[in-house]
Design an enzyme around this catalytic site. Structure first.
Site, PDB file in Angstrom:
ATOM      1  N   TYR A 140      42.593   5.589  33.745  1.00 23.69           N
ATOM      2  CA  TYR A 140      43.744   4.983  32.776  1.00 23.69           C
ATOM      3  C   TYR A 140      44.128   4.194  33.998  1.00 23.69           C
ATOM      4  CZ  TYR A 140      48.405   5.137  34.285  1.00 23.69           C
ATOM      5  OH  TYR A 140      50.116   4.940  34.184  1.00 23.69           O
ATOM      6  N   GLU A 166      51.306   1.760  40.346  1.00 22.67           N
ATOM      7  CA  GLU A 166      50.140   2.684  39.482  1.00 22.67           C
ATOM      8  C   GLU A 166      49.748   4.380  40.524  1.00 22.67           C
ATOM      9  OE1 GLU A 166      50.114   3.291  36.745  1.00 22.67           O
ATOM     10  OE2 GLU A 166      51.144   1.322  35.663  1.00 22.67           O
ATOM     11  N   ASP A 220      48.907   8.028  29.673  1.00 22.50           N
ATOM     12  CA  ASP A 220      49.859   8.887  30.734  1.00 22.50           C
ATOM     13  C   ASP A 220      49.736  10.694  30.483  1.00 22.50           C
ATOM     14  OD1 ASP A 220      52.376   8.419  29.897  1.00 22.50           O
ATOM     15  OD2 ASP A 220      52.778   7.586  32.012  1.00 22.50           O
TER      16      ASP A 220
END
Length: 309
Positions: free
Chosen positions: A137, A54, A155
């Site tokens: 996020y 990520e 995203d």
């Protein structure tokens, strides 16, 4: 990200009358058939592998991430392994992925995980969010993709899918809005396992089919329900979309300076850095920015190196 284990069919699960219900089954079924086999989606990646992916995938395409990700996990298979190294080694191993502050943030997260959580990536969303360098996020993505929890994971790809399929516009706003977050929460299936799979599936749909340009509506499992397509695909009429210019920018100069430092086994003199860019004011500004960001450490005698602490 890992691919959450297949759950019972969404349409046979207790999602109630959620506005996203018509989308859940076709998108997840499409994902079951078309999801890419990526290393961070495999069970052996674990929560640390998901977290590393990520960080690396932010603003960086998969094909550039893959080789660096594999090398990173081979060298630092657990957070404690990375935490034991100098932060400059993280910057060095980051290579040419770009946005190298992400390497420092990932190193800082690894240190915190080692010190606060015994070396295990925490499962709790609030604890993830409390780690240095972890924003909303990334916390939601790790909780969802690594631990199968129910979180809205927004995203750029997901935001574009929701903008088109639900809101009926070509592109989402430049920055994530409160309205987008509210919509994403409303679209979540009620079942936790299905919600995690929905998060992965909607992201993959945006990456492979509902792309920013040359969208493949004929391959889209929800084309028949897409508000933007049904409206005749109206052109974007919001603020101009931000470009991704690179050549001649301070970011390019920073990259060239870091490349010299990454490849040098010892501290580098100012003269070696001066050779990487012809314009002295911009070069100095870029170097000062790297020092301010903690990516470069100045030493006596006009020498520079990657940070040791």
């Amino acid at each position: 990200m890992t691919v959450p284990t297949k759950s019972p069919h969404p349409m046979n699960s207790p999602v109630g009358d959620a506005p996203g219900e018509p989308f859940h089954a076709p998108v997840i079924d499409w994902f079951d058939e078309h999801a890419r086999d990526l290393p961070w989606r495999r069970p052996e990646a674990g929560s640390w592998g998901v977290m590393v992916s990520e960080f690396m995938l932010q603003q960086t395409p998969v094909n550039r991430v893959l080789p660096v990700y594999e090398q990173w996990l081979a060298r630092w298979p657990r957070p404690a392994d990375l935490a034991a190294e100098a932060p400059g080694e993280a910057v060095r191993a980051w290579g040419r992925l770009g946005y190298p502050r992400r390497a420092l943030r990932l190193h800082g997260a690894a240190v915190a995980i080692t010190e606060r959580h015994g070396g295990d990536v925490p499962t709790d969303h609030a604890q993830l969010l409390a780690l240095p360098g972890i924003g909303e996020y990334t916390a939601a993505a790790v909780a969802s993709f690594a631990y199968g929890q129910r979180h809205a994971v927004l995203d750029t790809n997901v935001r574009r899918v929701f903008a088109r399929a639900v809101t009926g516009v070509q592109y989402p706003p430049n920055a994530t809005t409160a309205a987008e977050r509210k919509l994403a929460r409303a679209l979540l299936p009620a079942d936790e396992g299905i919600a995690a799979r929905w998060a992965a599936a909607s992201m993959e749909l945006g990456a492979l089919v509902c792309t920013a340009r040359n969208e493949n509506c004929h391959r889209c499992p929800i084309a028949a329900q897409c508000a933007w397509r049904l409206a005749g695909k109206p052109e974007h009429d919001g603020p101009p979309r931000r470009g991704q210019t690179y050549a001649g920018t301070d970011r390019q100069v920073r990259g060239k300076l870091l490349a010299v430092l990454r490849e040098a086994p010892a501290p580098v003199p100012q003269a070696a850095l001066d050779r990487v860019w012809h314009e002295p004011v911009q070069r100095a500004r870029a170097l000062d920015g790297l020092v301010a960001d903690g990516l470069v450490e100045p030493l006596p005698g006009g020498l520079y190196r990657l940070p040791l602490t």
